[in-house]
Design a protein around this motif. Sequence first.
Motif, PDB file in Angstrom:
ATOM      1  N   HIS A   1      -7.851  -1.613  -3.620  1.00 28.74           N
ATOM      2  CA  HIS A   1      -7.331  -0.262  -3.821  1.00 28.74           C
ATOM      3  C   HIS A   1      -7.992   0.442  -5.018  1.00 28.74           C
ATOM      4  O   HIS A   1      -7.446   1.408  -5.560  1.00 28.74           O
TER       5      HIS A   1
ATOM      6  N   THR B   1       0.830  -1.203   0.000  1.00 30.25           N
ATOM      7  CA  THR B   1       0.000   0.000   0.000  1.00 30.25           C
ATOM      8  C   THR B   1       0.862   1.250   0.000  1.00 30.25           C
ATOM      9  O   THR B   1       0.579   2.221  -0.715  1.00 30.25           O
ATOM     10  N   GLN B   2       1.941   1.237   0.774  1.00 31.59           N
ATOM     11  CA  GLN B   2       2.854   2.385   0.794  1.00 31.59           C
ATOM     12  C   GLN B   2       3.555   2.552  -0.558  1.00 31.59           C
ATOM     13  O   GLN B   2       3.695   3.682  -1.057  1.00 31.59           O
TER      14      GLN B   2
ATOM     15  N   SER C   1       1.086   3.984  -3.004  1.00 30.15           N
ATOM     16  CA  SER C   1       0.896   5.409  -2.750  1.00 30.15           C
ATOM     17  C   SER C   1       2.007   6.225  -3.403  1.00 30.15           C
ATOM     18  O   SER C   1       1.747   7.265  -4.028  1.00 30.15           O
ATOM     19  N   HIS C   2       3.241   5.770  -3.286  1.00 28.06           N
ATOM     20  CA  HIS C   2       4.373   6.464  -3.912  1.00 28.06           C
ATOM     21  C   HIS C   2       4.260   6.422  -5.435  1.00 28.06           C
ATOM     22  O   HIS C   2       4.508   7.428  -6.112  1.00 28.06           O
TER      23      HIS C   2
ATOM     24  N   LEU D   1       1.523   6.058  -7.331  1.00 29.09           N
ATOM     25  CA  LEU D   1       0.423   6.899  -7.794  1.00 29.09           C
ATOM     26  C   LEU D   1       0.774   8.378  -7.691  1.00 29.09           C
ATOM     27  O   LEU D   1       0.471   9.163  -8.600  1.00 29.09           O
ATOM     28  N   ALA D   2       1.429   8.770  -6.615  1.00 25.07           N
ATOM     29  CA  ALA D   2       1.841  10.168  -6.456  1.00 25.07           C
ATOM     30  C   ALA D   2       2.858  10.548  -7.531  1.00 25.07           C
ATOM     31  O   ALA D   2       2.783  11.649  -8.098  1.00 25.07           O
TER      32      ALA D   2
END
Length: 164
Positions: free
Chosen positions: A144, A108-109, A112-113, A115-116
């Motif tokens: 997700h 998940t982390q 997140s990176h 997608l950012a």
Amino acid sequence: MIKTGKDTEKTEKNMMKAEVATPIDVMKITDYDAVLDLWMRTQGMGLRSLDDSKEGIEKFLNRNPRTNFIYTDDQHIVGVMMSGHDGRRGYIYHAAVDHTYRNKGIATQLLSHVLAALKTEGIHKVALVAYKDNHLGNAFWQSHGFDVREDLVYRNKSLNDNNL
């Protein structure tokens, strides 16, 4: 400018925060051997002989230098997620977390990176391909917000018979 004790305290806290290393970093070609080892130990991972060779991954990283991430414990790479784009759509490739580190939020982390990073590159939509029988991976993607597209047929064609 005169700093008060309160300002000095804030500055020291900010410096301490800056010194704390994050377990997530941009993937570099020097990470390849450890990442390949992780991929080889990951059930449901599909690798190609040329595309996923050191040279193939290096070409991908050079084309997408800010969108691929690794997660490390104190000494080892225990997670990886690669992504890139064609200027229009983003794509996620070769996501893996060492089985002994799963269910700790690492994927998940990493997501997140990824997608950012893709958003920073101006990408508005992202896709991926997962094997149908990769139930663990498919459950992760579904959780997700990655929906299965029933209206599409995925097709590919190898341009090199040596890319097994």
